[in-house]
Design an enzyme around this catalytic site. Sequence first.
Site, PDB file in Angstrom:
ATOM      1  N   SER A 178      -5.142  -0.057  13.888  1.00  0.00           N
ATOM      2  CA  SER A 178      -5.976   1.152  13.945  1.00  0.00           C
ATOM      3  C   SER A 178      -6.489   1.342  15.358  1.00  0.00           C
ATOM      4  O   SER A 178      -6.637   0.374  16.115  1.00  0.00           O
ATOM      5  CB  SER A 178      -7.162   0.981  12.990  1.00  0.00           C
ATOM      6  OG  SER A 178      -8.140   1.953  13.246  1.00  0.00           O
TER       7      SER A 178
ATOM      8  N   LYS B 207      -8.826  -5.361  12.633  1.00  0.00           N
ATOM      9  CA  LYS B 207      -7.730  -4.700  13.352  1.00  0.00           C
ATOM     10  C   LYS B 207      -7.505  -5.334  14.738  1.00  0.00           C
ATOM     11  O   LYS B 207      -6.374  -5.401  15.214  1.00  0.00           O
ATOM     12  CB  LYS B 207      -7.994  -3.194  13.443  1.00  0.00           C
ATOM     13  CG  LYS B 207      -8.052  -2.493  12.077  1.00  0.00           C
ATOM     14  CD  LYS B 207      -6.762  -2.677  11.259  1.00  0.00           C
ATOM     15  CE  LYS B 207      -6.766  -1.873   9.966  1.00  0.00           C
ATOM     16  NZ  LYS B 207      -5.542  -2.038   9.170  1.00  0.00           N
TER      17      LYS B 207
ATOM     18  N   TYR C 280     -14.363  -3.995   9.670  1.00  0.00           N
ATOM     19  CA  TYR C 280     -13.051  -3.339   9.692  1.00  0.00           C
ATOM     20  C   TYR C 280     -12.427  -3.446  11.081  1.00  0.00           C
ATOM     21  O   TYR C 280     -11.263  -3.826  11.227  1.00  0.00           O
ATOM     22  CB  TYR C 280     -13.202  -1.872   9.276  1.00  0.00           C
ATOM     23  CG  TYR C 280     -11.921  -1.075   9.329  1.00  0.00           C
ATOM     24  CD1 TYR C 280     -10.972  -1.195   8.318  1.00  0.00           C
ATOM     25  CD2 TYR C 280     -11.650  -0.202  10.381  1.00  0.00           C
ATOM     26  CE1 TYR C 280      -9.791  -0.457   8.351  1.00  0.00           C
ATOM     27  CE2 TYR C 280     -10.488   0.533  10.429  1.00  0.00           C
ATOM     28  CZ  TYR C 280      -9.557   0.408   9.409  1.00  0.00           C
ATOM     29  OH  TYR C 280      -8.387   1.131   9.463  1.00  0.00           O
TER      30      TYR C 280
ATOM     31  N   GLY D 203       0.830  -1.212   0.000  1.00  0.00           N
ATOM     32  CA  GLY D 203       0.000   0.000   0.000  1.00  0.00           C
ATOM     33  C   GLY D 203       0.857   1.252   0.000  1.00  0.00           C
ATOM     34  O   GLY D 203       0.516   2.254   0.638  1.00  0.00           O
TER      35      GLY D 203
ATOM     36  N   ASP E 172      -1.718  -7.362  -6.023  1.00  0.00           N
ATOM     37  CA  ASP E 172      -2.960  -7.318  -5.238  1.00  0.00           C
ATOM     38  C   ASP E 172      -2.783  -8.277  -4.052  1.00  0.00           C
ATOM     39  O   ASP E 172      -2.560  -9.479  -4.260  1.00  0.00           O
ATOM     40  CB  ASP E 172      -4.114  -7.770  -6.151  1.00  0.00           C
ATOM     41  CG  ASP E 172      -5.465  -7.712  -5.465  1.00  0.00           C
ATOM     42  OD1 ASP E 172      -5.529  -7.785  -4.227  1.00  0.00           O
ATOM     43  OD2 ASP E 172      -6.465  -7.610  -6.192  1.00  0.00           O
TER      44      ASP E 172
ATOM     45  N   ASN F 256       0.975  -2.473   5.434  1.00  0.00           N
ATOM     46  CA  ASN F 256       0.198  -1.241   5.532  1.00  0.00           C
ATOM     47  C   ASN F 256      -1.074  -1.274   4.684  1.00  0.00           C
ATOM     48  O   ASN F 256      -2.049  -0.614   5.022  1.00  0.00           O
ATOM     49  CB  ASN F 256       1.091  -0.062   5.097  1.00  0.00           C
ATOM     50  CG  ASN F 256       0.290   1.183   4.801  1.00  0.00           C
ATOM     51  OD1 ASN F 256      -0.177   1.875   5.707  1.00  0.00           O
ATOM     52  ND2 ASN F 256       0.073   1.473   3.516  1.00  0.00           N
TER      53      ASN F 256
HETATM   54  N1  LIG Z   1      -6.380   6.925   7.487  1.00  0.00           N
HETATM   55  C1  LIG Z   1      -6.663   6.633   8.747  1.00  0.00           C
HETATM   56  O1  LIG Z   1      -7.313   7.429   9.462  1.00  0.00           O
HETATM   57  C2  LIG Z   1      -6.196   5.341   9.365  1.00  0.00           C
HETATM   58  C3  LIG Z   1      -6.323   5.197  10.746  1.00  0.00           C
HETATM   59  C4  LIG Z   1      -5.877   4.017  11.342  1.00  0.00           C
HETATM   60  C5  LIG Z   1      -5.309   3.018  10.573  1.00  0.00           C
HETATM   61  N2  LIG Z   1      -5.217   3.175   9.219  1.00  0.00           N
HETATM   62  C6  LIG Z   1      -4.617   2.059   8.468  1.00  0.00           C
HETATM   63  O2  LIG Z   1      -3.487   2.537   7.757  1.00  0.00           O
HETATM   64  C7  LIG Z   1      -3.309   1.769   6.568  1.00  0.00           C
HETATM   65  C8  LIG Z   1      -3.191   2.699   5.375  1.00  0.00           C
HETATM   66  O3  LIG Z   1      -4.405   3.395   5.221  1.00  0.00           O
HETATM   67  P1  LIG Z   1      -4.532   4.805   4.469  1.00  0.00           P
HETATM   68  O4  LIG Z   1      -5.363   5.670   5.319  1.00  0.00           O
HETATM   69  O5  LIG Z   1      -3.189   5.268   4.030  1.00  0.00           O
HETATM   70  O6  LIG Z   1      -5.457   4.376   3.234  1.00  0.00           O
HETATM   71  P2  LIG Z   1      -5.355   4.658   1.666  1.00  0.00           P
HETATM   72  O7  LIG Z   1      -4.814   6.005   1.367  1.00  0.00           O
HETATM   73  O8  LIG Z   1      -6.707   4.281   1.137  1.00  0.00           O
HETATM   74  O9  LIG Z   1      -4.279   3.591   1.189  1.00  0.00           O
HETATM   75  C9  LIG Z   1      -4.545   2.223   1.204  1.00  0.00           C
HETATM   76  C10 LIG Z   1      -3.413   1.532   0.483  1.00  0.00           C
HETATM   77  O10 LIG Z   1      -3.670   0.127   0.503  1.00  0.00           O
HETATM   78  C11 LIG Z   1      -3.508  -0.379  -0.802  1.00  0.00           C
HETATM   79  N3  LIG Z   1      -4.412  -1.498  -1.028  1.00  0.00           N
HETATM   80  C12 LIG Z   1      -5.732  -1.601  -0.715  1.00  0.00           C
HETATM   81  N4  LIG Z   1      -6.225  -2.767  -1.129  1.00  0.00           N
HETATM   82  C13 LIG Z   1      -5.189  -3.432  -1.716  1.00  0.00           C
HETATM   83  C14 LIG Z   1      -5.071  -4.700  -2.349  1.00  0.00           C
HETATM   84  N5  LIG Z   1      -6.111  -5.536  -2.472  1.00  0.00           N
HETATM   85  N6  LIG Z   1      -3.855  -5.061  -2.829  1.00  0.00           N
HETATM   86  C15 LIG Z   1      -2.793  -4.232  -2.726  1.00  0.00           C
HETATM   87  N7  LIG Z   1      -2.834  -3.019  -2.141  1.00  0.00           N
HETATM   88  C16 LIG Z   1      -4.036  -2.633  -1.658  1.00  0.00           C
HETATM   89  C17 LIG Z   1      -3.816   0.781  -1.742  1.00  0.00           C
HETATM   90  O11 LIG Z   1      -3.061   0.616  -2.931  1.00  0.00           O
HETATM   91  P3  LIG Z   1      -3.676   0.569  -4.422  1.00  0.00           P
HETATM   92  O12 LIG Z   1      -4.843   1.469  -4.455  1.00  0.00           O
HETATM   93  O13 LIG Z   1      -2.527   0.989  -5.291  1.00  0.00           O
HETATM   94  O14 LIG Z   1      -4.001  -0.860  -4.593  1.00  0.00           O
HETATM   95  C18 LIG Z   1      -3.297   1.979  -0.972  1.00  0.00           C
HETATM   96  O15 LIG Z   1      -1.946   2.222  -1.266  1.00  0.00           O
HETATM   97  C19 LIG Z   1      -4.508   0.817   6.494  1.00  0.00           C
HETATM   98  O16 LIG Z   1      -4.136  -0.461   6.964  1.00  0.00           O
HETATM   99  C20 LIG Z   1      -5.528   1.459   7.417  1.00  0.00           C
HETATM  100  O17 LIG Z   1      -6.429   0.515   7.947  1.00  0.00           O
HETATM  101  C21 LIG Z   1      -5.631   4.322   8.603  1.00  0.00           C
END
Ligand SMILES: NC(=O)c1ccc[n+]([C@@H]2O[C@H](COP(=O)([O-])OP(=O)(O)OC[C@H]3O[C@@H](n4cnc5c(N)ncnc54)[C@H](OP(=O)(O)O)[C@@H]3O)[C@@H](O)[C@H]2O)c1
Length: 193
Positions: free
Chosen positions: A142, A159, A155, A13, A64, A91
């Site tokens: 998370s 986590k 979700y 990711g 993927d 991630n």
């Molecule tokens: N944002 C928040 O507030 C928050 C809070 C707590 C925890 N988190 C955690 O932090 C992590 C990153 O989240 P983010 O907020 O940065 O989200 P994001 O901007 O939506 O990024 C998600 C990433 O995961 C990749 N991804 C999703 N499904 C995939 C798949 N099937 N195969 C390969 N890659 C995949 C996407 O890549 P592609 O689109 O290129 O496939 C993207 O790079 C996640 O685990 C999330 O649960 C986020």
Amino acid sequence: MEEMKNKVVLITGASTGIGEGLAYAFARKGGSLSLCGRNVENLKKVEEKCVSEGAAKTIQVVADVTKVDDMERMVDETVAKLGQVDVLINNAGYGCKGGIENGTLEEFDEVFSVNLKAPYYLMQRCLPHLKKTKGCVINLSSCYANMFVPEAVHYSMTKVGLDHLTKCAAIELGKYGIRVNNVNPGLVVTEMV
Ligand SMILES: NC(=O)c1ccc[n+]([C@@H]2O[C@H](COP(=O)([O-])OP(=O)(O)OC[C@H]3O[C@@H](n4cnc5c(N)ncnc54)[C@H](OP(=O)(O)O)[C@@H]3O)[C@@H](O)[C@H]2O)c1
């Protein structure tokens, strides 16, 4: 600047959001980066910026994490082109809404596959390489693991599971000098939110 010199970091990711930010942070410390995701255009942009930020070497792996073959290729290409794995960052994440009344099994399978099955399998697949480097694993959990959010039940279950996986793995793999940790961020403004 050179804190990560000669270290190889595999980030799932890495194409957007937190993973993208992590890629730049490791690039600035001189690490070599395996940038994984599905979106080719985004990965290309991130790779270019990593190079300009100071990464020693970079590769992109379009993959993927719901596909076993893709995960295997991710690790194999990283080792073939960068030589080793020192840090695995699980991630990649998928956020979906839905509770008991309105959630679907399709979403259940998808979110468990991305958020929990993939970190488990990638850790297993990276294990021989992490043993050699006495490396480490960082899982992106998370704050939802410690909250009860009825409209995001799938979700948050993933986590909770990831936190448990991290603790079990840390105990099991500590004997090899491998450290396993998770971070539980609060709200970060990314595509996901
Ligand atoms: N944002 C928040 O507030 C928050 C809070 C707590 C925890 N988190 C955690 O932090 C992590 C990153 O989240 P983010 O907020 O940065 O989200 P994001 O901007 O939506 O990024 C998600 C990433 O995961 C990749 N991804 C999703 N499904 C995939 C798949 N099937 N195969 C390969 N890659 C995949 C996407 O890549 P592609 O689109 O290129 O496939 C993207 O790079 C996640 O685990 C999330 O649960 C986020």
